[in-house]
Write a protein that holds these residues in place. Structure first.
Motif, PDB file in Angstrom:
ATOM      1  N   SER A  11       0.867  -1.185   0.000  1.00 35.16           N
ATOM      2  CA  SER A  11       0.000   0.000   0.000  1.00 35.16           C
ATOM      3  C   SER A  11       0.899   1.229   0.000  1.00 35.16           C
ATOM      4  O   SER A  11       1.860   1.291   0.786  1.00 35.16           O
ATOM      5  CB  SER A  11      -0.880  -0.033   1.258  1.00 35.16           C
ATOM      6  N   THR A  12       0.617   2.179  -0.856  1.00 34.92           N
ATOM      7  CA  THR A  12       1.464   3.392  -0.892  1.00 34.92           C
ATOM      8  C   THR A  12       1.365   4.148   0.428  1.00 34.92           C
ATOM      9  O   THR A  12       2.324   4.783   0.863  1.00 34.92           O
ATOM     10  CB  THR A  12       1.076   4.317  -2.060  1.00 34.92           C
ATOM     11  N   GLN A  36      -1.006  -2.077  -6.241  1.00 38.23           N
ATOM     12  CA  GLN A  36      -0.993  -2.239  -4.787  1.00 38.23           C
ATOM     13  C   GLN A  36      -1.529  -3.634  -4.481  1.00 38.23           C
ATOM     14  O   GLN A  36      -2.623  -3.995  -4.922  1.00 38.23           O
ATOM     15  CB  GLN A  36      -1.894  -1.220  -4.108  1.00 38.23           C
ATOM     16  N   ARG A  40      -5.610  -0.115   0.674  1.00 40.93           N
ATOM     17  CA  ARG A  40      -6.600   0.011   1.748  1.00 40.93           C
ATOM     18  C   ARG A  40      -7.551   1.172   1.504  1.00 40.93           C
ATOM     19  O   ARG A  40      -7.164   2.218   0.996  1.00 40.93           O
ATOM     20  CB  ARG A  40      -5.892   0.208   3.086  1.00 40.93           C
ATOM     21  N   GLY A  41      -8.820   0.953   1.863  1.00 39.87           N
ATOM     22  CA  GLY A  41      -9.828   2.002   1.753  1.00 39.87           C
ATOM     23  C   GLY A  41     -10.315   2.410   3.130  1.00 39.87           C
ATOM     24  O   GLY A  41      -9.738   2.005   4.147  1.00 39.87           O
ATOM     25  N   GLN A  42     -11.377   3.189   3.161  1.00 41.26           N
ATOM     26  CA  GLN A  42     -11.969   3.640   4.425  1.00 41.26           C
ATOM     27  C   GLN A  42     -12.533   2.444   5.193  1.00 41.26           C
ATOM     28  O   GLN A  42     -12.991   1.489   4.596  1.00 41.26           O
ATOM     29  CB  GLN A  42     -13.143   4.588   4.134  1.00 41.26           C
ATOM     30  N   LYS A 108     -18.944   6.433  -8.128  1.00 37.99           N
ATOM     31  CA  LYS A 108     -17.714   6.777  -7.402  1.00 37.99           C
ATOM     32  C   LYS A 108     -16.520   6.553  -8.324  1.00 37.99           C
ATOM     33  O   LYS A 108     -16.344   5.469  -8.874  1.00 37.99           O
ATOM     34  CB  LYS A 108     -17.603   5.898  -6.152  1.00 37.99           C
TER      35      LYS A 108
END
Ligand code: BTN
Length: 243
Positions: A11-12, A36, A40-42, A108
């Motif tokens: 993940s950056t 990646q 990862r998201g929210q 989105k």
């Protein structure tokens, strides 16, 4: 400003957080990855992106916050910056779905994950992670996802978009975020998806209900006007917005 380009990384955000803990990086050091493996998201979700087709990057903003209480002001600044950059590329029907989903129409196209680092001495830096769907066209199983290419019917130069967003983000250097809180909020609310329009919401495991987004509080909570004329505040885990 330095841009570190990687072929693949977990993940950056994680990479840049580790680097910023180990060394004193320049402000606005950015890391972009073509792939990646654990994006990862929210709220603990994963961020999936086809290799090489989209923009997945993180930028370090040093001394971003004077206190953690101002984190939502930074959130609004970053959101407004991305929308401003995309406006310059004529992406249609841009908005932000609270708190920071980047939308084109009802789809989105991007998301933001801001993570903060506390340094010895008390200063706070932020790793601003941005995922933007650019040239991916197939979003099987994700009916509400789209990309710049799907919204504009053309291929985009991903690096040009990266630079456009960084150009907006570096404007933070000449701002005092706390002093700008109210003007940042005006811009944010002007772009807010379904602002002041009736929508259907749902609290987890509860019945759906109608409400109208009427504001966002200084700590980033969504304020919804309910049918009985009361106003309820929600954080991100407490509400689902159906649209
Ligand atoms: C969201 O859930 O909408 C936020 C998505 C943020 C994804 C970006 S991609 C670059 C950076 N690295 C990560 O692991 N996540 C963020």
């Amino acid at each position: 400003m330095k841009i570190i380009k990687l072929n693949a990384i977990d993940s950056t955000n994680d990479f840049l957080k580790e680097l910023a803990r180990d060394q004193d990086l320049d402000n606005f050091t950015a890391v972009r990855a073509l792939e990646q493996t654990k994006g990862r998201g929210q709220m603990g979700s994963s961020w999936l992106s086809e290799v090489g087709k989209n923009l997945t990057f993180s930028v370090l903003i040093k001394n971003s916050l004077s206190s953690i209480d101002t984190v939502f002001i930074l959130n609004m600044f970053v959101t407004n910056s991305i929308l401003e950059a995309l406006k310059k590329f004529d992406i249609p029907e841009l908005s932000v779905k609270w708190p920071n989903d980047i939308m084109s129409g009802k789809k989105k196209i991007g998301g933001i994950l801001i993570e903060n680092l506390w340094h010895e001495g008390g200063s706070i830096s932020s790793v601003v992670g941005i995922g933007l769907n650019v040239n991916q066209t197939n979003f099987e199983g994700l009916p509400k996802a789209s990309s710049l290419k799907n919204c504009t019917s053309k291929d985009w130069d991903i690096d040009q978009i990266l630079l456009g967003i960084i150009d907006e983000l570096i404007k933070i250097e000449s701002l005092n975020l706390e002093h700008e809180a109210s003007s940042l909020k005006v811009i944010y609310l002007n772009s807010l998806f379904m602002y002041k329009k009736p929508s259907v919401f749902e609290e987890p495991l509860q019945q759906k209900f109608m409400g109208i987004i009427q504001d966002v509080s200084s700590d980033g909570l969504l304020e919804i006007l309910l049918e009985d004329d009361t106003v309820k505040h929600y954080n991100i885990k407490e509400i689902i917005h159906h649209y």
